[in-house]
Design an enzyme around this catalytic site. Structure first.
Site, PDB file in Angstrom:
ATOM      1  CG  HIS A 261      -0.253  -0.004   2.530  1.00  0.00           C
ATOM      2  ND1 HIS A 261       0.428   1.082   3.043  1.00  0.00           N
ATOM      3  CD2 HIS A 261      -0.122  -0.993   3.462  1.00  0.00           C
ATOM      4  CE1 HIS A 261       0.940   0.774   4.228  1.00  0.00           C
ATOM      5  NE2 HIS A 261       0.624  -0.493   4.500  1.00  0.00           N
TER       6      HIS A 261
ATOM      7  CG  ASP B 237       3.232 -20.253  12.875  1.00  0.00           C
ATOM      8  OD1 ASP B 237       3.666 -20.249  14.047  1.00  0.00           O
ATOM      9  OD2 ASP B 237       3.819 -20.799  11.929  1.00  0.00           O
TER      10      ASP B 237
ATOM     11  CB  SER C  58       2.250  -3.185   5.765  1.00  0.00           C
ATOM     12  OG  SER C  58       1.089  -2.966   6.507  1.00  0.00           O
TER      13      SER C  58
END
Length: 442
Positions: free
Chosen positions: A264, A390, A405
């Site tokens: 992004h 996990d 991110s």
């Protein structure tokens, strides 16, 4: 007399009942029409979402699509025709494609096509771009990075007022500038940074300033006149910013040493404006702390960044809605890191996958579950829906946290996307961008 009045009353009651029944029927008809319209619209939108706006195909390879939509499309290539009247775009003869059954496409050369899709071959549904791309291989990085970007000019993050020399309220920039504007020039002189701009305003001696600004995609000129504050300094009454810093994750490195990261863009924290990039740098960073995420409270990776030339990892050349891109230092990706093929969105399956990242130690792969694939989502950063499974990652971070991110998503030996967002109400869940969107050319 009594009987006649009683009959007339009975007739009036019957007329009222008939009117009520007619009104009730009319209401039911309206409700039926509205319900049918809503059902039709929802069905149309659901079918529209099944077909992506862009379909990518690797050159020289067969790609199979099974959208299960009762629609047909015309696949064609646009051409430009030049005549004495000028240029116009025309469509070459097309190929009929039936999307009610699996479709296999194969193209040998890099090229672009258009696809006009119609429900039942009649009702317009969607215009689709078909892009034939190279069959590239990427190294999934997962490297924590420190990010520094310098804006083009200075960004206006707020417009307010201040107390003038005589105690009056002053707001010289009110109705002239607005949050999100970029000030590029002052009196035809380029704005190189926040300090320089503030000095120009301070030394203007009350003269008008002609500002060249960028508002959205438009460049325009405005005029404003600074005023003295109670300390005798010339001010405009605006808050400005010329840089941003942060921590993220590098997604991939290609065969030419170019990288993609974040998945992004870098937006200003106050205005949510995509920051116009003048220059940017990647720095080595060490993850020194973790704020664990929980429902309603997103967590965060805290990194230590030393902004020193010795710690530079690369140069940022683009800041886009699809991520940040640039060139990285040759020694970032070790020779032992294997390059993986790209998995296009039609190859992604709901089920197990991995994300690659560092949470303070070695770069590792962590197990996730892909729960949904949004082929037709207009929000390019939310094509993949995933959940952390996990136990190691859940115990350390609580799920997806800020700073992750850009973590590459890997499935079936292919890099398919990158983590972009966390769901605030459930930190174990989040979104990702398709890797093909990060590879798109502007």
């Amino acid at each position: 007399m009594w009987k006649r009045e009683g009959c007339e009353g009975l007739e009036q009651i019957k007329r009222n009942n008939r009117n009520k029944l007619a009104a009730y029927r009319f209401f039911l008809y309206i409700l039926l029409i509205f319900g049918t319209g809503m059902t039709t619209a929802f069905g149309y939108y659901s079918l529209w979402c099944r077909i992506p706006a862009t379909i990518m195909v690797k050159s020289g390879m067969e790609e199979t699509f099974d959208f299960q939509v009762p629609a047909k499309g015309i696949l064609y290539k646009e051409a430009v025709e030049t005549s004495a009247a000028g240029q116009k775009t025309i469509a070459d003869s097309g190929l009929m494609v039936d999307f009610s059954r699996p479709v296999t496409m194969k193209a040998e050369q890099i090229d672009s096509y258009k696809l006009k899709v119609r429900l039942f071959g009649v009702i317009p549904l969607k215009d689709v771009s078909v892009e034939v791309i190279d069959d590239v291989r990427l190294k999934p990085a997962g490297i924590p990075i420190g990010i520094y970007v310098k804006t083009e000019g200075v960004l206006v993050v707020g417009v307010g007022e201040f107390e003038g020399e005589s105690g009056e309220s002053c707001s010289p920039a009110h109705y002239i500038l607005q949050p999100g504007d970029y000030i590029l020039e002052v009196n035809d002189e380029p704005v190189k940074g926040k300090k320089q701009f503030m000095e120009t305003v301070s030394c203007c001696e009350g003269q008008n300033l002609i500002l060249k600004i960028k508002r959205n995609e438009e460049e325009l000129y405005v005029m404003t006149k600074p005023q003295l504050n109670e300390q005798g300094e010339y001010k405009l009454g605006i808050w400005i910013r010329d840089n941003a810093q942060g921590v993220g994750t590098m997604t991939y490195i290609d065969e030419t040493g170019h990288f993609g990261a974040l998945g992004h863009g870098i937006n200003d924290v106050d205005t949510s404006t995509l920051m116009a990039l003048q220059k940017g740098t990647l720095y080595h960073t060490e993850i020194i702390g973790i704020t664990k995420g929980s429902n309603g409270s997103p967590g965060e990776l805290t990194g230590f960044i030393e902004y020193d030339d010795r710690n530079i990892l690369g140069t940022i050349t683009e800041n886009t809605t699809r991520g940040i891109f640039g060139v990285c230092s040759p020694d970032i990706a070790g020779e032992e890191q294997e390059a993986l093929p790209v998995g296009l969105k039609q190859e992604i399956e709901a089920g197990p996958a991995q994300i690659r990242c560092s949470i303070g130690g070695d770069i590792e792969n962590y197990e996730v579950e892909i729960t949904d694939i949004n082929l037709g989502n207009d929000n390019i950063n939310r094509g993949i829906v995933l959940q952390i499974t996990d136990e190691r990652l859940l115990s350390e971070t609580g799920g997806i946290v800020q700073g992750m991110s850009g973590s590459p998503i890997i499935q079936n030996g292919k890099i398919i996307g990158a983590v972009t967002h966390v769901l605030v109400q459930d930190s174990t869940k989040g979104y990702g961008i398709f890797i093909e969107r990060m590879l798109e050319k502007n």
